[in-house]
Enzyme design. Structure first.
Site, PDB file in Angstrom:
ATOM      1  N   ASP A 174       1.346   6.484  24.950  1.00 27.97           N
ATOM      2  CA  ASP A 174       0.270   6.985  24.105  1.00 27.97           C
ATOM      3  C   ASP A 174       0.096   6.114  22.867  1.00 27.97           C
ATOM      4  O   ASP A 174       0.926   5.257  22.560  1.00 27.97           O
ATOM      5  CB  ASP A 174       0.579   8.426  23.664  1.00 27.97           C
ATOM      6  N   TYR A 192      13.597   6.588  27.652  1.00 32.83           N
ATOM      7  CA  TYR A 192      12.991   6.591  26.325  1.00 32.83           C
ATOM      8  C   TYR A 192      14.036   6.952  25.271  1.00 32.83           C
ATOM      9  O   TYR A 192      14.975   7.719  25.541  1.00 32.83           O
ATOM     10  CB  TYR A 192      11.876   7.634  26.230  1.00 32.83           C
TER      11      TYR A 192
END
Length: 281
Positions: A64, A125
């Site tokens: 994003d 992540y």
């Protein structure tokens, strides 16, 4: 299907990283917004002198706006003649053309069955948070979120461990029409570095939109004492969005690594990844 390379073309794997601060995410968007995919495709078109032809990238994980990547992977299918002509100098030419906040580190001819998205086994992540009263080191401010409450890392780690496994993550995801919210978390943990920065690390086969940032938001509420250790799991089991779960800001999140199977197992992994998952009971 994207795993089928057209005759006369070569699939090329790109290993890359970027600082997401000034990007409107990975994927190209209408309206001329600056994206990672757009920048790389423009540079590739320019350095290969391809005129109006755009060679489209397929990425392991669409990040994003504001999210960073250290170990992102993508692929592009290039005409065999063009690849043969440019392969030796393409990496250096891209370095000269790309903006400084995105770098391609390797360009390699991909083995049969490779697909950056569907052949991936997992994505890892890390979300970084600072809880020191004085704030975040100015040199880290673009990559570390400041949380103005002291965090109990042990409690956060216990809460994270309770979410490991295959579950329906509807409570932590932004629903998309026709898409499943079932995912499998392989590892999830929280640690504090020697410099005081808290790292929340999660590895899964794939992630739903906003899933990582929503889970981090829940863990922060546990860490600062606003919720008990079992609360994130209760939210998960409810399978509905909880208004108390906040999607934290993107700049603390970095895609660190993408894992792939051995070359001989790539095609089978694609078949597994493309299956439609049913609900988890």
């Amino acid at each position: 299907m994207s795993d089928e390379v057209r005759p006369g073309h070569v699939r090329v794997r790109l290993d890359l990283s970027y600082d997401g601060t000034e990007f409107s995410g990975w994927a190209k968007q209408a309206g001329g917004r600056r994206t990672v995919q757009g920048q790389i495709e423009d540079a590739l078109r320019t350095v290969t002198r391809s005129g109006e032809t755009t060679y489209e990238l397929t990425v392991a994980g669409r990040t994003d706006a504001g999210v960073h990547a250290r170990g992102q992977v993508a692929h592009v299918d290039l005409p065999a003649g063009l690849w043969a002509e440019h392969r030796e100098k393409l990496l250096k030419r891209l370095a000269g053309r790309l903006p400084k906040d995105v770098r391609v580190w390797a360009l390699t001819e991909a083995p049969a069955g490779f697909d950056a998205r569907f052949a991936a086994l997992w994505r890892r992540y890390v979300y970084r948070v600072g809880d020191q009263p004085g704030g975040v080191d100015p040199l880290l401010r673009g990559h570390v979120l400041w949380h103005d409450w002291a965090l109990d890392v042990a409690a956060m780690d216990a809460a994270a461990k309770s979410l490991i496994g295959e579950h329906d993550f509807a409570a932590y995801a932004k629903r998309r029409e026709g898409a499943t919210t079932v995912r499998e978390i392989l590892d999830f943990g929280v640690r504090r570095r020697s410099d005081g920065v808290v790292e929340i690390e999660v590895r899964a086969d794939a992630f739903c939109h906003n899933q990582v940032r929503s889970m981090v938001g829940a863990l922060l509420f546990v860490g600062d004492g606003h919720r008990d250790v079992d609360w994130p799991r209760r939210v998960l089991d409810a399978r509905v969005r909880d208004s108390a779960v906040h999607v934290v800001r993107p700049h603390g999140l970095t895609l660190e690594e993408v894992g792939y199977p051995a070359a001989g197992l790539l095609a089978e992994r694609q078949r597994q990844a493309r299956r439609v998952r049913g609900p988890v009971h």
